[in-house]
Motif scaffolding. Structure first.
Motif, PDB file in Angstrom:
ATOM      1  N   VAL A 102       5.146  -1.235  -3.351  1.00 19.27           N
ATOM      2  CA  VAL A 102       5.790  -0.591  -2.201  1.00 19.27           C
ATOM      3  C   VAL A 102       5.445   0.891  -2.147  1.00 19.27           C
ATOM      4  CG1 VAL A 102       8.011  -0.001  -1.150  1.00 19.27           C
ATOM      5  CG2 VAL A 102       7.683  -2.243  -2.184  1.00 19.27           C
ATOM      6  N   LYS A 103       5.436   1.538  -3.296  1.00 15.67           N
ATOM      7  CA  LYS A 103       5.117   2.969  -3.314  1.00 15.67           C
ATOM      8  C   LYS A 103       3.698   3.203  -2.775  1.00 15.67           C
ATOM      9  CE  LYS A 103       8.996   4.552  -4.678  1.00 15.67           C
ATOM     10  NZ  LYS A 103       9.847   5.343  -3.791  1.00 15.67           N
ATOM     11  N   ASP A 104       2.796   2.333  -3.136  1.00 20.11           N
ATOM     12  CA  ASP A 104       1.421   2.368  -2.631  1.00 20.11           C
ATOM     13  C   ASP A 104       1.375   2.206  -1.115  1.00 20.11           C
ATOM     14  OD1 ASP A 104      -0.184   2.646  -4.793  1.00 20.11           O
ATOM     15  OD2 ASP A 104      -1.338   0.807  -4.352  1.00 20.11           O
ATOM     16  N   LEU A 105       2.099   1.184  -0.667  1.00 23.58           N
ATOM     17  CA  LEU A 105       2.150   0.878   0.769  1.00 23.58           C
ATOM     18  C   LEU A 105       2.720   2.075   1.531  1.00 23.58           C
ATOM     19  CD1 LEU A 105       1.672  -1.766   2.534  1.00 23.58           C
ATOM     20  CD2 LEU A 105       4.157  -2.004   2.510  1.00 23.58           C
ATOM     21  N   CYS A 106       3.760   2.695   0.978  1.00 24.97           N
ATOM     22  CA  CYS A 106       4.394   3.846   1.633  1.00 24.97           C
ATOM     23  C   CYS A 106       3.397   4.994   1.745  1.00 24.97           C
ATOM     24  CB  CYS A 106       5.621   4.316   0.852  1.00 24.97           C
ATOM     25  SG  CYS A 106       7.027   3.203   1.035  1.00 24.97           S
ATOM     26  N   GLU A 107       2.641   5.193   0.692  1.00 21.93           N
ATOM     27  CA  GLU A 107       1.683   6.289   0.721  1.00 21.93           C
ATOM     28  C   GLU A 107       0.617   6.030   1.784  1.00 21.93           C
ATOM     29  OE1 GLU A 107       1.158   8.055  -3.046  1.00 21.93           O
ATOM     30  OE2 GLU A 107      -0.984   8.318  -2.642  1.00 21.93           O
ATOM     31  N   GLU A 108       0.118   4.785   1.765  1.00 15.69           N
ATOM     32  CA  GLU A 108      -0.922   4.409   2.732  1.00 15.69           C
ATOM     33  C   GLU A 108      -0.431   4.560   4.172  1.00 15.69           C
ATOM     34  OE1 GLU A 108      -2.583   0.490   1.915  1.00 15.69           O
ATOM     35  OE2 GLU A 108      -2.804   0.156   4.072  1.00 15.69           O
ATOM     36  N   THR A 113       9.821   8.137   1.611  1.00 11.77           N
ATOM     37  CA  THR A 113      10.517   7.474   0.500  1.00 11.77           C
ATOM     38  C   THR A 113      10.637   8.465  -0.649  1.00 11.77           C
ATOM     39  OG1 THR A 113      10.494   5.505  -0.923  1.00 11.77           O
ATOM     40  CG2 THR A 113       8.368   6.544  -0.511  1.00 11.77           C
ATOM     41  N   ALA A 114      11.357   8.089  -1.694  1.00  5.64           N
ATOM     42  CA  ALA A 114      11.489   8.980  -2.849  1.00  5.64           C
ATOM     43  C   ALA A 114      10.139   9.103  -3.547  1.00  5.64           C
ATOM     44  CB  ALA A 114      12.535   8.401  -3.812  1.00  5.64           C
ATOM     45  N   ARG A 115       9.817  10.335  -4.005  1.00  5.74           N
ATOM     46  CA  ARG A 115       8.604  10.500  -4.816  1.00  5.74           C
ATOM     47  C   ARG A 115       8.784   9.710  -6.099  1.00  5.74           C
ATOM     48  NH1 ARG A 115       9.227  15.768  -3.369  1.00  5.74           N
ATOM     49  NH2 ARG A 115      10.333  16.173  -5.307  1.00  5.74           N
ATOM     50  N   ALA A 116       7.692   9.090  -6.554  1.00  7.06           N
ATOM     51  CA  ALA A 116       7.851   8.214  -7.715  1.00  7.06           C
ATOM     52  C   ALA A 116       6.570   8.111  -8.513  1.00  7.06           C
ATOM     53  CB  ALA A 116       8.255   6.826  -7.249  1.00  7.06           C
ATOM     54  N   ARG A 117       6.720   7.757  -9.788  1.00 14.08           N
ATOM     55  CA  ARG A 117       5.545   7.442 -10.614  1.00 14.08           C
ATOM     56  C   ARG A 117       5.826   6.224 -11.470  1.00 14.08           C
ATOM     57  NH1 ARG A 117       3.253  12.643 -13.640  1.00 14.08           N
ATOM     58  NH2 ARG A 117       2.286  10.996 -14.860  1.00 14.08           N
ATOM     59  N   SER A 118       4.783   5.445 -11.715  1.00 10.29           N
ATOM     60  CA  SER A 118       4.923   4.225 -12.545  1.00 10.29           C
ATOM     61  C   SER A 118       4.473   4.520 -13.965  1.00 10.29           C
ATOM     62  CB  SER A 118       4.023   3.114 -12.009  1.00 10.29           C
ATOM     63  OG  SER A 118       4.295   2.885 -10.668  1.00 10.29           O
ATOM     64  N   PHE A 119       5.115   3.848 -14.908  1.00  8.38           N
ATOM     65  CA  PHE A 119       4.763   3.999 -16.325  1.00  8.38           C
ATOM     66  C   PHE A 119       4.809   2.651 -17.027  1.00  8.38           C
ATOM     67  CE2 PHE A 119       6.552   8.001 -14.952  1.00  8.38           C
ATOM     68  CZ  PHE A 119       5.685   8.939 -15.494  1.00  8.38           C
ATOM     69  N   GLU A 180      11.856   7.679 -10.213  1.00  3.15           N
ATOM     70  CA  GLU A 180      11.753   8.304  -8.896  1.00  3.15           C
ATOM     71  C   GLU A 180      12.809   9.351  -8.653  1.00  3.15           C
ATOM     72  OE1 GLU A 180      11.743   4.871  -6.290  1.00  3.15           O
ATOM     73  OE2 GLU A 180      13.830   5.242  -5.773  1.00  3.15           O
ATOM     74  N   GLU A 181      12.517  10.150  -7.658  1.00  2.00           N
ATOM     75  CA  GLU A 181      13.399  11.218  -7.201  1.00  2.00           C
ATOM     76  C   GLU A 181      14.722  10.630  -6.727  1.00  2.00           C
ATOM     77  OE1 GLU A 181      13.030  14.040  -3.175  1.00  2.00           O
ATOM     78  OE2 GLU A 181      11.716  12.341  -3.520  1.00  2.00           O
ATOM     79  N   PHE A 182      15.815  11.291  -7.032  1.00  2.00           N
ATOM     80  CA  PHE A 182      17.130  10.852  -6.567  1.00  2.00           C
ATOM     81  C   PHE A 182      17.312  11.272  -5.108  1.00  2.00           C
ATOM     82  CE2 PHE A 182      21.663  11.575  -5.806  1.00  2.00           C
ATOM     83  CZ  PHE A 182      22.190  10.355  -6.192  1.00  2.00           C
ATOM     84  N   ALA A 265      15.021  -3.459   5.009  1.00  2.54           N
ATOM     85  CA  ALA A 265      14.794  -2.131   4.446  1.00  2.54           C
ATOM     86  C   ALA A 265      16.131  -1.544   4.005  1.00  2.54           C
ATOM     87  CB  ALA A 265      14.148  -1.219   5.487  1.00  2.54           C
ATOM     88  N   GLY A 266      16.238  -1.213   2.727  1.00  2.00           N
ATOM     89  CA  GLY A 266      17.392  -0.468   2.223  1.00  2.00           C
ATOM     90  C   GLY A 266      17.070   1.002   2.403  1.00  2.00           C
ATOM     91  N   LEU A 267      17.872   1.692   3.215  1.00  2.00           N
ATOM     92  CA  LEU A 267      17.548   3.082   3.574  1.00  2.00           C
ATOM     93  C   LEU A 267      18.570   4.052   3.013  1.00  2.00           C
ATOM     94  CD1 LEU A 267      16.809   2.646   7.398  1.00  2.00           C
ATOM     95  CD2 LEU A 267      15.202   2.472   5.477  1.00  2.00           C
ATOM     96  N   MET A 268      18.108   5.264   2.722  1.00  2.00           N
ATOM     97  CA  MET A 268      19.019   6.372   2.453  1.00  2.00           C
ATOM     98  C   MET A 268      18.911   7.316   3.635  1.00  2.00           C
ATOM     99  SD  MET A 268      21.158   7.217   0.070  1.00  2.00           S
ATOM    100  CE  MET A 268      20.734   6.885  -1.636  1.00  2.00           C
ATOM    101  N   LEU A 269      20.057   7.651   4.223  1.00  2.00           N
ATOM    102  CA  LEU A 269      20.059   8.582   5.356  1.00  2.00           C
ATOM    103  C   LEU A 269      20.211   9.986   4.784  1.00  2.00           C
ATOM    104  CD1 LEU A 269      22.330   6.428   7.679  1.00  2.00           C
ATOM    105  CD2 LEU A 269      19.820   6.561   7.636  1.00  2.00           C
ATOM    106  N   THR A 270      19.078  10.628   4.577  1.00  2.00           N
ATOM    107  CA  THR A 270      19.079  11.945   3.929  1.00  2.00           C
ATOM    108  C   THR A 270      19.120  13.041   4.989  1.00  2.00           C
ATOM    109  OG1 THR A 270      16.692  12.372   3.945  1.00  2.00           O
ATOM    110  CG2 THR A 270      17.521  10.935   2.193  1.00  2.00           C
ATOM    111  N   ALA A 271      19.255  14.284   4.527  1.00  2.00           N
ATOM    112  CA  ALA A 271      19.251  15.423   5.445  1.00  2.00           C
ATOM    113  C   ALA A 271      17.915  15.517   6.190  1.00  2.00           C
ATOM    114  CB  ALA A 271      19.523  16.704   4.667  1.00  2.00           C
TER     115      ALA A 271
END
Ligand code: AMP
Ligand code: GLY
Length: 414
Positions: A102-108, A113-119, A180-182, A265-271
């Motif tokens: 999903v993070k890949d898809l979002c970037e493309e 979305t929240a910034r994130a990295r995989s490990f 990922e970013e909170f 889609a689970g969304l966060m309604l941010t500022a």
């Protein structure tokens, strides 16, 4: 039309309840179903080979409720057997089965979305955590029954979560983790139905995932819901479809893996506007239940249209009333709990106008027993979510189940 519905939760009971009302339906079979679904449809044990069974029985459409069969490729094998399926094929279902995907898809697709990295390695993950401000969000990459997310207020707890997940707490699902970013804000669940081409907005609902009042306690599969959600005015909803759902579906299509079914889609309604928390490849539970109650139109043309590429021209009509749903769960859930306690008084509650969808229940002669964590979903309709909540809380007292608990604040004060 003859329809086979896969699943046994509240979501599937609500789908069965709605499908059974359609004049287009001749036969509705649910597998494995539950005692509530048995009141509106025929229930059969899960066949070893669902496509073979569906073919033999001549079903015109298979509707898949939960994510696991989709992750396992049920839509692919049904397509090979020539049976229309409501639900995406395995590759498109990766929107739910891999957070890194999903993070890949979002970037493309430029989806917020929240910034994130995989490990895959604990030391690197912990070093990255130390660079971030808290709270810290650690997720298992794969399917973990809604339990693979830790939001830690303390860095030490986030690091323990890294060790637990990479140490095998969720098996293969946690062999890759995402940090990922909170995101700060209110959550909302948004739905769209698609045949791969046409996108039909299917509305939104508010879900409460924490076990206890005031959104305290551990995450669960969902303890209550209401719709409309109140925090998603039309303009913002349109923006979420345009910035999140449509670009994701377009990207999947251009990758050669078009999505069919419902995208949640689970969304966060941010500022800064709506941001994606997660996608799911199926309806939300409990959200599906409040949506089914509010849908005035026959749901079958929508399910059929999505499954067969004929969604163009299908329209939806919703009731103006709101729906509120309160989950009754077994004491101890989402931790360990006992099964088998008796539940009484459902007919009395229903006589007060409530509609009750079953999840983890079991019939034992004429006794109804609790057989899971989330057990019953009690719903009411009224002019506002608050008024519907009042109706639920008034009627729920008729249900006698000392081993159960429920939140007292769903839809209250909204
Ligand atoms: P998920 O399984 O990804 O939906 O996460 C479960 C719950 O954790 C969500 O419903 C949110 O309440 C919370 N959550 C997940 N990711 C974040 C995030 N990046 N920021 C804040 N809350 C989050
Ligand atoms: N309501 C949360 C879920 O279905 O995942």
């Amino acid at each position: 039309m003859d329809i086979l519905l896969i699943g046994s939760g509240g979501r599937e009971h609500a789908l069965a309840w709605k499908i059974a009302q359609s004049p287009l339906v001749r036969r509705l079979v649910c597998t494995p179903g539950n005692p509530g679904m048995a009141a509106v449809a025929e229930c059969v044990p899960t066949p070893a080979d669902i496509p073979a069974y569906a073919k033999k029985e001549g079903f015109d459409l298979v509707v898949v409720g939960p994510e696991q069969p989709l992750a396992d490729g049920l839509a692919d094998s049904l397509e090979e057997s020539g049976i229309p399926c409501f639900g995406p094929k395995r590759e498109a279902a990766r929107v739910e089965t891999s957070k890194a995907f999903v993070k890949d898809l979002c970037e493309e697709a430029g989806i917020p979305t929240a910034r994130a990295r995989s490990f895959t390695e604990a030391d690197a993950a912990k070093a990255y955590l130390s660079e971030l401000p808290g709270p810290w969000v650690v997720k298992a990459d794969g399917l973990a029954a809604g339990k693979g997310v830790v939001i830690a207020e303390a860095l030490e707890d986030a690091k323990s979560a890294v060790d637990d997940m990479l140490g095998g707490e969720f098996g293969e699902a946690g062999s890759t983790i995402v940090i990922e970013e909170f995101l700060e804000g209110e959550e909302v669940s948004l739905f769209a139905i698609t045949d791969g081409e046409t996108v039909l907005p299917f509305g939104s609902a508010r879900d409460h995932k924490r076990a206890f009042d005031g959104d305290e306690g551990p995450n669960t599969g969902g303890m209550g819901a209401y719709a409309p959600p109140g925090n998603l005015p039309e303009a913002l909803e349109r923006r979420a479809y345009d910035e999140i759902i449509r670009p994701a579906l377009a990207a999947l299509k251009s990758r050669g893996t078009p999505y069919k079914g419902v995208l949640y889609a689970g969304l966060m309604l941010t500022a800064d506007g709506p941001k994606l928390i997660e996608f799911n490849c199926r309806f939300g539970d409990p959200e599906a239940q409040v949506l089914m109650r509010r849908l005035r139109s026959d749901v079958v043309p929508t399910l059929w249209g999505a499954a067969t590429g004929r969604l163009g021209g299908v329209g939806l009509d919703w009731m103006v009333e709101a729906c509120t749903l309160v989950v009754m769960a077994t004491k101890g859930y989402p931790g360990s709990y006992e099964k088998g306690s008796e539940i009484r008084g459902l007919a009395e509650a229903e006589a007060q106008g409530l509609v009750i969808f079953h999840a983890g229940t079991k019939q034992d002669g004429d006794r109804l027993l609790a057989n899971g964590g989330r057990v019953l979903n009690v719903t009411a309709m009224a002019d506002t979510p608050q008024a519907a909540a009042e109706a639920v809380y008034e009627g729920i007292g008729a249900i006698e189940w000392p081993d159960g608990f429920y939140r007292q604040d769903i839809g209250v004060g909204v």
